[in-house]
Design a protein around this motif. Structure first.
Motif, PDB file in Angstrom:
ATOM      1  N   PRO A 152      38.495   2.640  42.832  1.00  0.00           N
ATOM      2  CA  PRO A 152      37.518   3.717  43.033  1.00  0.00           C
ATOM      3  C   PRO A 152      36.123   3.285  42.603  1.00  0.00           C
ATOM      4  O   PRO A 152      35.954   2.498  41.675  1.00  0.00           O
ATOM      5  CB  PRO A 152      38.053   4.844  42.143  1.00  0.00           C
ATOM      6  N   ASP A 153      35.146   3.805  43.309  1.00  0.00           N
ATOM      7  CA  ASP A 153      33.758   3.658  42.903  1.00  0.00           C
ATOM      8  C   ASP A 153      33.564   4.577  41.693  1.00  0.00           C
ATOM      9  O   ASP A 153      33.581   5.798  41.827  1.00  0.00           O
ATOM     10  CB  ASP A 153      32.856   4.081  44.069  1.00  0.00           C
ATOM     11  N   GLN A 154      33.389   3.990  40.502  1.00  0.00           N
ATOM     12  CA  GLN A 154      33.403   4.778  39.281  1.00  0.00           C
ATOM     13  C   GLN A 154      32.295   5.825  39.256  1.00  0.00           C
ATOM     14  O   GLN A 154      32.512   6.963  38.819  1.00  0.00           O
ATOM     15  CB  GLN A 154      33.270   3.871  38.057  1.00  0.00           C
ATOM     16  N   GLN A 155      31.124   5.474  39.755  1.00  0.00           N
ATOM     17  CA  GLN A 155      30.031   6.433  39.774  1.00  0.00           C
ATOM     18  C   GLN A 155      30.360   7.630  40.667  1.00  0.00           C
ATOM     19  O   GLN A 155      30.109   8.782  40.307  1.00  0.00           O
ATOM     20  CB  GLN A 155      28.741   5.752  40.241  1.00  0.00           C
ATOM     21  N   TRP A 156      30.934   7.331  41.844  1.00  0.00           N
ATOM     22  CA  TRP A 156      31.316   8.398  42.758  1.00  0.00           C
ATOM     23  C   TRP A 156      32.474   9.215  42.186  1.00  0.00           C
ATOM     24  O   TRP A 156      32.478  10.449  42.287  1.00  0.00           O
ATOM     25  CB  TRP A 156      31.683   7.814  44.111  1.00  0.00           C
TER      26      TRP A 156
ATOM     27  N   LEU B 266      38.129  13.798  48.503  1.00  0.00           N
ATOM     28  CA  LEU B 266      36.734  13.370  48.454  1.00  0.00           C
ATOM     29  C   LEU B 266      36.543  11.940  47.971  1.00  0.00           C
ATOM     30  O   LEU B 266      35.606  11.260  48.381  1.00  0.00           O
ATOM     31  CB  LEU B 266      35.948  14.295  47.515  1.00  0.00           C
ATOM     32  N   VAL B 267      37.427  11.473  47.087  1.00  0.00           N
ATOM     33  CA  VAL B 267      37.135  10.249  46.337  1.00  0.00           C
ATOM     34  C   VAL B 267      37.051   9.004  47.210  1.00  0.00           C
ATOM     35  O   VAL B 267      36.376   8.038  46.864  1.00  0.00           O
ATOM     36  CB  VAL B 267      38.168  10.071  45.197  1.00  0.00           C
TER      37      VAL B 267
ATOM     38  N   GLU C 235      45.356  10.429  37.961  1.00  0.00           N
ATOM     39  CA  GLU C 235      46.208   9.522  38.735  1.00  0.00           C
ATOM     40  C   GLU C 235      46.451  10.062  40.138  1.00  0.00           C
ATOM     41  O   GLU C 235      46.503   9.290  41.101  1.00  0.00           O
ATOM     42  CB  GLU C 235      47.532   9.305  37.991  1.00  0.00           C
ATOM     43  N   ASN C 236      46.587  11.379  40.283  1.00  0.00           N
ATOM     44  CA  ASN C 236      46.733  11.976  41.605  1.00  0.00           C
ATOM     45  C   ASN C 236      45.458  11.805  42.426  1.00  0.00           C
ATOM     46  O   ASN C 236      45.521  11.532  43.626  1.00  0.00           O
ATOM     47  CB  ASN C 236      47.067  13.466  41.479  1.00  0.00           C
ATOM     48  N   ILE C 237      44.309  11.938  41.782  1.00  0.00           N
ATOM     49  CA  ILE C 237      43.039  11.826  42.498  1.00  0.00           C
ATOM     50  C   ILE C 237      42.864  10.434  43.100  1.00  0.00           C
ATOM     51  O   ILE C 237      42.438  10.292  44.249  1.00  0.00           O
ATOM     52  CB  ILE C 237      41.864  12.162  41.556  1.00  0.00           C
ATOM     53  N   VAL C 238      43.195   9.397  42.326  1.00  0.00           N
ATOM     54  CA  VAL C 238      42.939   8.021  42.788  1.00  0.00           C
ATOM     55  C   VAL C 238      44.138   7.407  43.508  1.00  0.00           C
ATOM     56  O   VAL C 238      44.041   6.269  43.998  1.00  0.00           O
ATOM     57  CB  VAL C 238      42.523   7.110  41.611  1.00  0.00           C
TER      58      VAL C 238
END
Length: 268
Positions: free
Chosen positions: A135-139, A174-175, A122-125
Motif C-alpha cells: 500500500p501507498d502509506q500516505q494514501w 478505496l485503498v 488487514e482487511n483493508i490492505v
C-alpha cells in the motif's frame, strides 16, 4: 418532459474536468430464450463522470443490478461496448477481466464481505497483499482518516458495529485507487444512522479524493447523497437527475413505478 423510453445521454463527463470514468455504448443483455426470454438491458448508452458519486435507481426488474455487474466486468453483454477509462471491457478474456477487477475496479457490497479472523487494517490492505502490492502509506493514512477508524484498526469485524464494518469495506475499496468503485446497496444491512454515516463518507470521498463511485440503490434517501442519479425502467435509461434530493427522487420513482410500459410521461 421525458417518457419511459431511452433518453439521450446528457451526462457526458465531469462538468469541471470533462473526464469520463466509464461508459456504455448500446449495450444489450438478454437472459433466457423463447417465452422465458428477458431483455435485462436494452441498448443502454450511458456515461459515468470521473470524480462524481452516481446513483442508479429503478423499479424492481429494471436492470439496475445487471447494468452494474456488466459495467464492473462481473457479467458479459450480448452486444455493445463497455469502457473503463479507455479500456474496452467487452474485448477482455477471463484473465484480463480478473486483472481489471483487481486493479481498476473496487467493490462495496451490502454484506461487507470482511474476513473475520483479520483485523480492520488487514482487511483493508488484503486485496493489495493478494496482488503482491504494497500500500501507498500516505494514501492509506488518508483513507483511514477519511473513514474515521484510526482507533479501530486492530479490532476484528466482530468487535466493530455494522457501520464501522461497512466503512472498513469502503476503505478496502478505496485503498487500491481504482478507476471506479461500484457499491451494491451498501447501506442495506445498516440502521439509518450507520447508513447515513456510510453515505456521507462515500459522498465526501468523491468530493475530497476525486474517487468515482457508482451506487445501485432502491432508497431515495441514499440517492439524495449522490451528485446525480440515473433512472432505469424496462432495461432502458429513462431519466436523469442532477443534485438530487430524497423527495425529488421519491417523486420520480413513484412516477416510474406507476408508468405503463412504453409510456407515461415523467415531469422533471
Amino acid at each position: 418532459m421525458t417518457s419511459n423510453t431511452a433518453v439521450p445521454d446528457t451526462g457526458t463527463a465531469d462538468p469541471e474536468t470533462g473526464e469520463v470514468a466509464a461508459r456504455t455504448e448500446e449495450i444489450t443483455k438478454v437472459y433466457g430464450t423463447g417465452d422465458a426470454r428477458v431483455v435485462a438491458l436494452d441498448a443502454v448508452s450511458l456515461t459515468i463522470p470521473r470524480g462524481r458519486f452516481t446513483g442508479i435507481m429503478g423499479p424492481s426488474g429494471s436492470g439496475k443490478s445487471t447494468l452494474m455487474h456488466c459495467l464492473a466486468g462481473l457479467d458479459v453483454v450480448d452486444s455493445g461496448r463497455i469502457l473503463i477509462g479507455d479500456q474496452d471491457v467487452t474485448r477482455l478474456n477471463d484473465k484480463q477481466l480478473t486483472a481489471l477487477r483487481r486493479d481498476r475496479v473496487g467493490f462495496i457490497f451490502q454484506s461487507f464481505n470482511l474476513i473475520p479472523t483479520l483485523t480492520a487494517l488487514e482487511n483493508i490492505v488484503l486485496p493489495l497483499r493478494i496482488a503482491g502490492r504494497h500500500p501507498d502509506q500516505q494514501w492509506l493514512d488518508k483513507v483511514v482518516d477519511t473513514v474515521g477508524l484510526r482507533d479501530r484498526l486492530h479490532h476484528r469485524p466482530t468487535q466493530l458495529s455494522g457501520g464501522q464494518q461497512q466503512r472498513v469495506a469502503c476503505a478496502r475499496a478505496l485503498v487500491s485507487k481504482p478507476d471506479v468503485i461500484f457499491a451494491d446497496e451498501p447501506t442495506g444491512n445498516l440502521d439509518s444512522r450507520s447508513g447515513a454515516e456510510v453515505l456521507a463518507f462515500l459522498r465526501d470521498s468523491a468530493r475530497t479524493t476525486g474517487q468515482t463511485i457508482v451506487m445501485v440503490t432502491h432508497d431515495p434517501v441514499a440517492a439524495g447523497y449522490t451528485d446525480n442519479v440515473v433512472f432505469l425502467a424496462d432495461g432502458r435509461v429513462v431519466d436523469r437527475m442532477v443534485d438530487p434530493t430524497a423527495d425529488r427522487v421519491l417523486d420520480r420513482m413513484k412516477r416510474l413505478e406507476h408508468a405503463p410500459a412504453g409510456g407515461e410521461e415523467l415531469a422533471r
